[in-house]
Design a protein around this motif. Structure first.
Motif, PDB file in Angstrom:
ATOM      1  N   LEU A  21       0.811  -1.131   0.073  1.00 12.37           N
ATOM      2  CA  LEU A  21      -0.072  -0.109  -0.002  1.00 12.37           C
ATOM      3  C   LEU A  21       0.868   1.243  -0.075  1.00 12.37           C
ATOM      4  O   LEU A  21       0.556   2.235  -0.731  1.00 12.37           O
ATOM      5  CB  LEU A  21      -1.116  -0.052   1.118  1.00 12.37           C
ATOM      6  N   LEU A  22       1.976   1.156   0.776  1.00 10.91           N
ATOM      7  CA  LEU A  22       2.663   2.567   0.964  1.00 10.91           C
ATOM      8  C   LEU A  22       3.657   2.552  -0.469  1.00 10.91           C
ATOM      9  O   LEU A  22       3.746   3.994  -0.982  1.00 10.91           O
ATOM     10  CB  LEU A  22       3.743   2.260   1.855  1.00 10.91           C
ATOM     11  N   LEU A  44       2.233   1.492  -3.359  1.00 12.97           N
ATOM     12  CA  LEU A  44       1.361   2.060  -4.354  1.00 12.97           C
ATOM     13  C   LEU A  44       1.068   3.567  -4.141  1.00 12.97           C
ATOM     14  O   LEU A  44       0.903   4.437  -5.225  1.00 12.97           O
ATOM     15  CB  LEU A  44      -0.022   1.412  -4.274  1.00 12.97           C
ATOM     16  N   ALA A  45       1.013   4.284  -2.861  1.00  9.15           N
ATOM     17  CA  ALA A  45       0.979   5.582  -2.528  1.00  9.15           C
ATOM     18  C   ALA A  45       2.198   6.278  -3.387  1.00  9.15           C
ATOM     19  O   ALA A  45       2.031   7.370  -3.628  1.00  9.15           O
ATOM     20  CB  ALA A  45       0.749   5.466  -1.157  1.00  9.15           C
ATOM     21  N   THR A  53       1.841   6.434  -7.051  1.00  8.47           N
ATOM     22  CA  THR A  53       0.696   7.374  -7.496  1.00  8.47           C
ATOM     23  C   THR A  53       1.336   8.782  -7.313  1.00  8.47           C
ATOM     24  O   THR A  53       1.361   9.650  -8.254  1.00  8.47           O
ATOM     25  CB  THR A  53      -0.688   7.024  -6.573  1.00  8.47           C
ATOM     26  N   GLY A  54       2.117   9.071  -6.181  1.00  4.13           N
ATOM     27  CA  GLY A  54       2.489  10.427  -5.810  1.00  4.13           C
ATOM     28  C   GLY A  54       3.527  10.945  -6.930  1.00  4.13           C
ATOM     29  O   GLY A  54       3.823  11.944  -7.208  1.00  4.13           O
TER      30      GLY A  54
END
Length: 123
Positions: A106-107, A109-110, A113-114
């Protein structure tokens, strides 16, 4: 949609995952005894060494021959190899639980995305 636009986010995700797994792996490495540190380093080199060397070879071949488009495959090989080696190393050390892996994914992916949003690739 070109294959490049589909593979760039994957390369960024793999790089972010490898960085996050690398921080956890290094934290565990510092806490171990000297003999165990050497074994962990050798296991990492055994698992991630061949894809990283292949990525560096692709990058060198592209630079020497002037071939365009070798940066993305090299990035995929290097980031994927490091991510795989660190993932297996963490699993071997007992830090590869599904909760920690889910948080790392999840981190990553974040971060992907950023990074893509800041670079302007995510439209």
């Amino acid at each position: 949609m070109t294959p490049e636009t589909l593979l760039q986010p994957l390369a960024v995700f793999l790089g972010a995952y490898a960085a996050l797994a690398g921080f956890t792996w290094l934290r565990r490495l510092v806490a171990e005894r000297a003999a165990r540190r050497r074994g962990m380093g050798l296991n990492l080199a055994r698992r991630s060494g061949p894809p990283v060397l292949a990525g560096l070879a692709v990058l060198a071949f592209g630079a020497l021959s002037g071939a365009a488009g070798t940066m993305l495959p090299a990035a995929l090989l290097i980031a994927g190899g490091l991510g795989f080696g660190l993932h297996k190393g963490l699993a071997e050390a007992g830090l590869g639980t599904w909760r920690s892996e889910a948080l790392r994914v999840l981190l990553a992916l974040a971060a992907m995305t950023g990074a893509l949003w800041l670079s302007g690739l995510a439209a």
